[in-house]
Structures are given as structure tokens and as C-alpha cells.
Scaffold this motif. Structure first.
Motif, short mmCIF file in Angstrom:
data_model
loop_
_atom_site.label_atom_id
_atom_site.label_comp_id
_atom_site.label_asym_id
_atom_site.label_seq_id
_atom_site.Cartn_x
_atom_site.Cartn_y
_atom_site.Cartn_z
N TRP A 38 57.87 67.07 -75.94
CA TRP A 38 57.91 68.52 -76.08
C TRP A 38 58.22 69.19 -74.75
O TRP A 38 57.81 68.70 -73.68
CB TRP A 38 56.56 69.05 -76.58
CG TRP A 38 56.25 68.64 -77.97
CD1 TRP A 38 55.74 67.45 -78.38
CD2 TRP A 38 56.47 69.42 -79.15
NE1 TRP A 38 55.62 67.43 -79.75
CE2 TRP A 38 56.05 68.63 -80.25
CE3 TRP A 38 56.95 70.70 -79.40
CZ2 TRP A 38 56.11 69.08 -81.57
CZ3 TRP A 38 57.01 71.15 -80.70
CH2 TRP A 38 56.59 70.34 -81.77
N ALA A 59 61.70 69.98 -79.09
CA ALA A 59 61.01 68.70 -79.20
C ALA A 59 61.99 67.61 -79.58
O ALA A 59 63.02 67.88 -80.20
CB ALA A 59 59.89 68.80 -80.23
N TYR A 105 59.50 76.24 -78.74
CA TYR A 105 59.45 74.93 -78.12
C TYR A 105 60.57 74.05 -78.66
O TYR A 105 60.85 74.08 -79.87
CB TYR A 105 58.13 74.23 -78.43
CG TYR A 105 56.89 74.93 -77.93
CD1 TYR A 105 56.24 75.87 -78.72
CD2 TYR A 105 56.37 74.63 -76.68
CE1 TYR A 105 55.10 76.51 -78.28
CE2 TYR A 105 55.23 75.27 -76.22
CZ TYR A 105 54.60 76.20 -77.02
OH TYR A 105 53.47 76.83 -76.58
#
Length: 127
Positions: A117, A97, A95
Motif C-alpha cells: 500500500w 495498492a 490509496y
């Protein structure tokens, strides 16, 4: 509002490489730094790397130092994660962010300090 879209995940053999991208759109001025995190099945989300938009200052988790490189292209509003010498234990959903303001170093790796995110991209490393 900030929108983040990751791409570049896939299946790779151990020892191989992948480059992940994170396209940042919306209020780009709302981001001071960008981070990459990863989450393996049944495990907590772990910090991988961080970079500031201005200055390109980087910070890495010990587990990826020397193998992963985070970079950014300001003109494209995109952050990259170059992953080399991949290991099966690198398998996870990755991920990106956004961290909105300057933080003390102790907060660089804290997922709670990132306020936007992406949806994640799967990286699978086979042995």
C-alpha cells in the motif's frame, strides 16, 4: 519489496476533475494488478478501481463507474486514476495498492487481497 507513492490529490469544487498518480518501484514483477481504494473519516476503506499490468483489464466500483478511469503506463511503472464529475461524497484519502497474483473476480475489491500500500493522498471536494 514494492514501494508505492501516490500524488495528485487536492481541493476541488464539485463537478471538477483531478488525476491521481501512483508510482510503483522496487520489484515491479511482484505486482499482477493495481487497485485504488479510498477512506473517508470514520468510514471503512472502500474499493474504487483495479487494473492489471498486462492487458490493462479494468474493474470499477459501481459508485464511480462512468466518472473515474483507471489506467497504467507500463514504461513509467505508474498507475493513474482520472476522476471527473467529482462529488462531495468522493472526499477521502485515496490509496493505491498492489495485488501480487491473479485473483478470482470476487477478490478484486477486497483490500485484504492487496499486499502493498501507498501512504495515501487527500482528495477534498467542496460543494
Amino acid at each position: 519489496q514494492v514501494q508505492l507513492v501516490e500524488s495528485g490529490g487536492g481541493l476541488v469544487q464539485a463537478g471538477g476533475s483531478l488525476r491521481l498518480s501512483c508510482a510503483h518501484s522496487g520489484r515491479t514483477s511482484a505486482s499482477y494488478a493495481m487497485g485504488w481504494f479510498r477512506q473517508a473519516p470514520g468510514k471503512a476503506r472502500d474499493f474504487v478501481a483495479r487494473i492489471t499490468w498486462s492487458g490493462g483489464n479494468t474493474y470499477y466500483a459501481d459508485s464511480v463507474k462512468g466518472r473515474f478511469t483507471i489506467s497504467r503506463d507500463i514504461a513509467k511503472n505508474t498507475v493513474y486514476l482520472q476522476m471527473n464529475s467529482l462529488k462531495p461524497e468522493d472526499t477521502a484519502v485515496y490509496y493505491c495498492a498492489s495485488q501480487g497474483v491473479q485473483m478470482r473476480r470476487e477478490y478484486y475489491s477486497s483490500s485484504a487481497r492487496y499486499n502493498y500500500w501507498g501512504q495515501g493522498t487527500q482528495v477534498t471536494v467542496s460543494s
